[in-house]
Design a protein around this motif. Structure first.
Motif, mmCIF file in Angstrom:
data_model
loop_
_atom_site.group_PDB
_atom_site.id
_atom_site.type_symbol
_atom_site.label_atom_id
_atom_site.label_comp_id
_atom_site.label_asym_id
_atom_site.label_seq_id
_atom_site.Cartn_x
_atom_site.Cartn_y
_atom_site.Cartn_z
ATOM 1 N N UNK A 100 0.855 -1.179 0.000
ATOM 2 C CA UNK A 100 0.000 0.000 0.000
ATOM 3 C C UNK A 100 0.894 1.233 0.000
ATOM 4 N N UNK A 101 0.450 2.300 -0.648
ATOM 5 C CA UNK A 101 1.277 3.494 -0.727
ATOM 6 C C UNK A 101 1.553 4.101 0.644
ATOM 7 N N UNK A 102 0.619 3.934 1.567
ATOM 8 C CA UNK A 102 0.780 4.574 2.871
ATOM 9 C C UNK A 102 1.102 3.583 3.982
ATOM 10 N N UNK A 103 1.645 2.428 3.608
ATOM 11 C CA UNK A 103 2.103 1.485 4.628
ATOM 12 C C UNK A 103 3.534 1.828 5.035
ATOM 13 N N UNK A 139 11.818 4.820 10.360
ATOM 14 C CA UNK A 139 10.634 4.945 11.214
ATOM 15 C C UNK A 139 9.766 6.145 10.847
ATOM 16 N N UNK A 140 8.467 5.906 10.705
ATOM 17 C CA UNK A 140 7.532 6.964 10.373
ATOM 18 C C UNK A 140 7.331 7.190 8.893
ATOM 19 N N UNK A 141 8.172 6.587 8.068
ATOM 20 C CA UNK A 141 8.076 6.773 6.620
ATOM 21 C C UNK A 141 7.207 5.685 5.992
ATOM 22 N N UNK A 142 6.757 5.966 4.775
ATOM 23 C CA UNK A 142 5.888 5.058 4.032
ATOM 24 C C UNK A 142 6.440 4.833 2.627
ATOM 25 N N UNK A 162 11.280 10.779 2.652
ATOM 26 C CA UNK A 162 11.430 9.826 3.767
ATOM 27 C C UNK A 162 12.368 10.339 4.847
ATOM 28 N N UNK A 163 13.192 11.344 4.500
ATOM 29 C CA UNK A 163 14.197 11.845 5.430
ATOM 30 C C UNK A 163 15.544 11.174 5.310
ATOM 31 N N UNK A 173 12.846 14.377 9.660
ATOM 32 C CA UNK A 173 11.607 13.620 9.855
ATOM 33 C C UNK A 173 10.893 13.403 8.522
ATOM 34 N N UNK A 174 10.188 12.290 8.355
ATOM 35 C CA UNK A 174 9.452 12.046 7.106
ATOM 36 C C UNK A 174 8.460 13.167 6.796
ATOM 37 N N UNK A 175 8.418 13.558 5.512
ATOM 38 C CA UNK A 175 7.459 14.547 5.048
ATOM 39 C C UNK A 175 7.859 15.992 5.253
ATOM 40 N N UNK A 176 9.001 16.231 5.882
ATOM 41 C CA UNK A 176 9.376 17.605 6.232
ATOM 42 C C UNK A 176 10.130 18.308 5.112
#
Length: 279
Positions: free
Chosen positions: A63-66, A71-74, A83-84, A95-98
């Protein structure tokens, strides 16, 4: 038609180059140079790897959001370079998404994740899911899913036609891959410096209003694709080309055997503008 502008690769300061363009319906608009010669792709490998990841998603293997990667990334974070993970090291720097941290390591972890999920080595999965169905017999992954693909212009034109008019994926999935992920994220476009925002889809870079950029000044904001440090690029511009007053979309591939550098920064946009003008 046969695009005369493709012959501009003859002026590039490279030992060898090949180029071609294709419409969404698979019509090859022209080629120039040794189009069946296998060139190292460098990061143009990433769109191929991303397409295989999207096949795995549609098959229900991932899944795209699994969770995937640090840690914390998908899976989505890995595909979108958020992903960082560092550029070429398997260490976390944000951090992921930052931030948009362009990461070879991220694509390597993506390949590992899909290999575990499918119980198939990633290079084999890519071949079975993407390369063989598209007839890309001269393309192979010979190491990292981030940068160790080898292919020809002929094969990549087949891939570019597929992305424009998908048969292996639901068009909605490809539309998602062409949509900005984590809008407004800052980052560095390798070779071009800091970009704010540094827009990216799922495995494909999105042009939007980036400047400077490796595509042309006439390239539409919807243009997406990738370039590689081995002197290679693939762009798809949904607004390029017209038949009967309607945009048909078109893609262009260029492969060389000289590393990306100032020569490419100068030559590629002029080449792209000439191709788009002829389209």
């Amino acid at each position: 038609m046969s695009l005369k502008s493709l012959a501009l690769i003859e002026n590039w300061p490279v030992p060898s180059a090949a180029a071609g363009a294709v419409r969404a319906d698979g019509t090859v608009l022209g080629t120039h140079g040794p189009v069946d010669r296998r060139f190292p792709l460098a990061s143009v490998t990433k769109p191929l790897a991303a397409y295989a990841a999207l096949v795995a998603y549609e098959e229900g293997a991932v899944e795209l959001d699994e969770p995937a990667g640090p840690p914390g990334a998908t899976v989505r974070h890995l595909l979108a370079h958020t992903s960082g993970l560092a550029f070429d090291e398997h260490r976390v720097t944000a951090p992921p998404g930052e931030r948009r941290l362009y990461s070879n390591a991220g694509f390597e972890q993506l390949g590992d994740h899909i290999a575990k999920a499918t119980d198939i080595p990633f290079a084999t999965y890519l071949r079975q899911a993407v390369l063989e169905p598209l007839g890309m017999a001269d393309t192979s992954l010979e190491g990292s899913p981030a940068k160790d693909g080898v292919s020809t212009v002929t094969d990549l034109l087949r891939f570019a036609a597929e992305v424009q008019a998908p048969r292996l994926l639901d068009p909605r999935t490809v539309a998602e891959a062409m949509t900005v992920q984590y809008p407004g994220t800052k980052g560095v476009l390798p070779g071009y410096g800091h970009q704010n925002p540094n827009d990216w889809g799922l495995g494909f870079e999105i042009r939007d209003s980036k400047s400077p950029h490796w595509t042309g000044s006439s390239s539409s904001p919807r243009t997406f694709g990738h370039f590689g440090q081995s002197g290679t690029f693939l762009w798809i511009d949904p607004s390029a080309g017209r038949v009967g007053g309607n945009s048909t979309g078109a893609a262009c591939v260029a492969l060389t055997d000289r590393a990306f550098g100032p020569w490419a920064v100068e030559a590629w946009p002029r080449f792209t503008d000439a191709v788009r003008a002829e389209l």
